[in-house]
Design a protein around this motif. Structure first.
Motif, PDB file in Angstrom:
ATOM      1  N   ILE A   1      31.822  -1.982 -50.958  1.00  0.00           N
ATOM      2  CA  ILE A   1      32.175  -2.803 -49.470  1.00  0.00           C
ATOM      3  C   ILE A   1      32.964  -1.289 -48.889  1.00  0.00           C
ATOM      4  O   ILE A   1      32.914  -0.974 -47.128  1.00  0.00           O
ATOM      5  CB  ILE A   1      32.588  -3.703 -49.265  1.00  0.00           C
ATOM      6  N   ASN A   2      34.265  -1.560 -48.716  1.00  0.00           N
ATOM      7  CA  ASN A   2      35.091   0.131 -47.952  1.00  0.00           C
ATOM      8  C   ASN A   2      34.233   1.239 -48.301  1.00  0.00           C
ATOM      9  O   ASN A   2      34.642   1.761 -46.806  1.00  0.00           O
ATOM     10  CB  ASN A   2      36.059   0.023 -48.512  1.00  0.00           C
ATOM     11  N   ALA A   3      33.424   1.456 -48.699  1.00  0.00           N
ATOM     12  CA  ALA A   3      32.590   2.462 -48.856  1.00  0.00           C
ATOM     13  C   ALA A   3      31.790   2.698 -47.974  1.00  0.00           C
ATOM     14  O   ALA A   3      31.365   3.746 -46.576  1.00  0.00           O
ATOM     15  CB  ALA A   3      32.352   3.102 -49.807  1.00  0.00           C
ATOM     16  N   ILE A   4      31.036   1.930 -47.530  1.00  0.00           N
ATOM     17  CA  ILE A   4      30.406   1.062 -46.067  1.00  0.00           C
ATOM     18  C   ILE A   4      30.619   1.301 -44.605  1.00  0.00           C
ATOM     19  O   ILE A   4      30.326   1.585 -44.104  1.00  0.00           O
ATOM     20  CB  ILE A   4      29.381   0.014 -46.347  1.00  0.00           C
ATOM     21  N   ALA A   5      32.354   0.381 -44.572  1.00  0.00           N
ATOM     22  CA  ALA A   5      32.702   0.736 -44.084  1.00  0.00           C
ATOM     23  C   ALA A   5      33.208   1.778 -43.223  1.00  0.00           C
ATOM     24  O   ALA A   5      33.331   1.841 -42.293  1.00  0.00           O
ATOM     25  CB  ALA A   5      33.809  -0.588 -43.798  1.00  0.00           C
ATOM     26  N   GLU A   6      33.550   2.421 -43.670  1.00  0.00           N
ATOM     27  CA  GLU A   6      34.518   3.898 -43.928  1.00  0.00           C
ATOM     28  C   GLU A   6      33.293   4.493 -43.036  1.00  0.00           C
ATOM     29  O   GLU A   6      32.666   5.122 -42.567  1.00  0.00           O
ATOM     30  CB  GLU A   6      35.254   4.354 -44.798  1.00  0.00           C
ATOM     31  N   ALA A   7      32.100   5.081 -43.650  1.00  0.00           N
ATOM     32  CA  ALA A   7      30.392   5.296 -43.005  1.00  0.00           C
ATOM     33  C   ALA A   7      30.132   4.819 -42.024  1.00  0.00           C
ATOM     34  O   ALA A   7      29.884   5.622 -41.295  1.00  0.00           O
ATOM     35  CB  ALA A   7      29.391   5.396 -44.100  1.00  0.00           C
TER      36      ALA A   7
ATOM     37  N   GLU B   1      32.185   3.995 -39.733  1.00  0.00           N
ATOM     38  CA  GLU B   1      32.789   4.174 -38.871  1.00  0.00           C
ATOM     39  C   GLU B   1      32.706   5.346 -38.179  1.00  0.00           C
ATOM     40  O   GLU B   1      32.940   6.223 -36.674  1.00  0.00           O
ATOM     41  CB  GLU B   1      34.255   4.421 -39.092  1.00  0.00           C
ATOM     42  N   HIS B   2      31.430   6.202 -38.899  1.00  0.00           N
ATOM     43  CA  HIS B   2      31.267   7.827 -38.505  1.00  0.00           C
ATOM     44  C   HIS B   2      30.330   8.126 -37.499  1.00  0.00           C
ATOM     45  O   HIS B   2      29.818   9.006 -37.171  1.00  0.00           O
ATOM     46  CB  HIS B   2      30.906   8.285 -39.665  1.00  0.00           C
ATOM     47  N   GLY B   3      29.639   7.003 -37.183  1.00  0.00           N
ATOM     48  CA  GLY B   3      28.412   6.747 -36.191  1.00  0.00           C
ATOM     49  C   GLY B   3      27.508   5.754 -36.884  1.00  0.00           C
ATOM     50  O   GLY B   3      27.032   5.729 -37.237  1.00  0.00           O
ATOM     51  N   ASP B   4      26.399   7.222 -35.820  1.00  0.00           N
ATOM     52  CA  ASP B   4      25.453   7.038 -36.099  1.00  0.00           C
ATOM     53  C   ASP B   4      24.191   6.822 -37.962  1.00  0.00           C
ATOM     54  O   ASP B   4      24.994   7.845 -38.168  1.00  0.00           O
ATOM     55  CB  ASP B   4      23.906   8.289 -35.248  1.00  0.00           C
ATOM     56  N   LEU B   5      24.000   5.860 -38.299  1.00  0.00           N
ATOM     57  CA  LEU B   5      23.301   5.180 -38.724  1.00  0.00           C
ATOM     58  C   LEU B   5      22.621   6.010 -39.574  1.00  0.00           C
ATOM     59  O   LEU B   5      21.982   6.216 -40.743  1.00  0.00           O
ATOM     60  CB  LEU B   5      23.461   3.733 -39.333  1.00  0.00           C
ATOM     61  N   LYS B   6      21.585   6.109 -38.406  1.00  0.00           N
ATOM     62  CA  LYS B   6      19.688   6.505 -39.173  1.00  0.00           C
ATOM     63  C   LYS B   6      19.908   8.362 -39.637  1.00  0.00           C
ATOM     64  O   LYS B   6      19.315   8.381 -40.690  1.00  0.00           O
ATOM     65  CB  LYS B   6      19.011   7.023 -38.039  1.00  0.00           C
ATOM     66  N   GLU B   7      21.116   8.656 -40.004  1.00  0.00           N
ATOM     67  CA  GLU B   7      21.046  10.016 -40.099  1.00  0.00           C
ATOM     68  C   GLU B   7      22.747   9.927 -41.110  1.00  0.00           C
ATOM     69  O   GLU B   7      23.526  11.380 -40.670  1.00  0.00           O
ATOM     70  CB  GLU B   7      21.229  11.254 -38.750  1.00  0.00           C
ATOM     71  N   ASN B   8      22.992   9.094 -41.845  1.00  0.00           N
ATOM     72  CA  ASN B   8      25.041   9.256 -42.175  1.00  0.00           C
ATOM     73  C   ASN B   8      24.236   8.986 -43.627  1.00  0.00           C
ATOM     74  O   ASN B   8      24.105   7.715 -43.962  1.00  0.00           O
ATOM     75  CB  ASN B   8      25.516   7.680 -41.437  1.00  0.00           C
ATOM     76  N   ALA B   9      24.565  10.130 -43.903  1.00  0.00           N
ATOM     77  CA  ALA B   9      24.150   9.947 -45.180  1.00  0.00           C
ATOM     78  C   ALA B   9      25.022   9.589 -46.614  1.00  0.00           C
ATOM     79  O   ALA B   9      24.828   8.884 -46.967  1.00  0.00           O
ATOM     80  CB  ALA B   9      23.609  11.259 -46.026  1.00  0.00           C
ATOM     81  N   GLU B  10      26.290   9.138 -45.970  1.00  0.00           N
ATOM     82  CA  GLU B  10      27.240   8.517 -46.871  1.00  0.00           C
ATOM     83  C   GLU B  10      27.208   7.380 -46.705  1.00  0.00           C
ATOM     84  O   GLU B  10      27.608   6.397 -46.931  1.00  0.00           O
ATOM     85  CB  GLU B  10      28.763   8.934 -46.199  1.00  0.00           C
ATOM     86  N   TYR B  11      26.338   6.356 -45.709  1.00  0.00           N
ATOM     87  CA  TYR B  11      26.390   4.797 -45.911  1.00  0.00           C
ATOM     88  C   TYR B  11      25.123   4.371 -45.993  1.00  0.00           C
ATOM     89  O   TYR B  11      24.820   3.398 -47.021  1.00  0.00           O
ATOM     90  CB  TYR B  11      25.934   4.411 -44.132  1.00  0.00           C
ATOM     91  N   HIS B  12      23.607   5.919 -46.320  1.00  0.00           N
ATOM     92  CA  HIS B  12      22.504   5.460 -47.107  1.00  0.00           C
ATOM     93  C   HIS B  12      23.235   5.144 -48.539  1.00  0.00           C
ATOM     94  O   HIS B  12      22.940   4.296 -49.370  1.00  0.00           O
ATOM     95  CB  HIS B  12      22.069   5.692 -46.792  1.00  0.00           C
ATOM     96  N   ALA B  13      23.848   6.468 -49.198  1.00  0.00           N
ATOM     97  CA  ALA B  13      24.110   6.411 -50.480  1.00  0.00           C
ATOM     98  C   ALA B  13      25.454   5.423 -50.796  1.00  0.00           C
ATOM     99  O   ALA B  13      25.190   4.434 -51.915  1.00  0.00           O
ATOM    100  CB  ALA B  13      25.143   7.539 -50.305  1.00  0.00           C
TER     101      ALA B  13
END
Length: 158
Positions: A30-36, A38-50
């Motif tokens: 959950i913390n990793a998703i929240a942090e990811a 914050e990096h902005g655009d979710l479409k191209e955010n590999a950390e968020y998808h991971a």
């Protein structure tokens, strides 16, 4: 639903894994998703998808463990009088008649099986061939490498 046989040790291991997943791993994800996020655009955010993928695996495993525990039949073999028969949870000392090698196995649930530790699944060919047999019986087990003859030397309920 079909009950899943399990030793006390196997149930405890699943409960520990469930506790770890719920109380440690889930908050980390959950913390990793929240942090990811914050990096902005979710479409191209590999950390968020991971992180979302990890969350899916974690939640799936939690559901799987909860289902197994809900449908488990926990068997404490130490409370069963030892009549010398091979049953679920028993520890069996076998003699391979061909090689004169002694080997010890405990028959456990599918999730607990670890052949290197001498824990064999109740659904394995060896366990299926041994269940119901007694000390001094000779059993022929069909293994992937061919037929193997074992003599049951000892049966313990520990």
């Amino acid at each position: 639903m079909k009950q899943i046989p399990m030793t006390i040790r196997g149930a405890e291991q699943l409960k520990q894994e469930l506790d770890f997943l719920k109380n440690t791993r889930r908050p980390e994800i959950i913390n990793a998703i929240a942090e990811a996020r914050e990096h902005g655009d979710l479409k191209e955010n590999a950390e968020y998808h991971a992180a979302r993928e990890q969350q899916g695996f974690c939640e799936g495993r939690i559901q799987e463990i909860e289902g197994k525990l809900a449908n488990s039949q926990i068997i404490d073999v130490t409370k069963i009088p030892n009549n010398g028969k091979v049953i679920f949870g028993a520890t069996i000392l076998l003699l391979n008649i061909d090689t004169e090698e002694e080997v010890s196995y405990q028959i456990v649930g599918d999730d607990e099986a670890n052949i290197k530790a001498g824990l064999i699944s109740v659904n394995s060919p060896i366990a299926r061939g041994l269940i119901g047999k007694e000390v001094d019986d000779v059993v022929v087990i069909q293994t992937p490498g061919g037929k193997v003859e074992f003599e049951i030397l000892e049966v313990e309920y520990k």
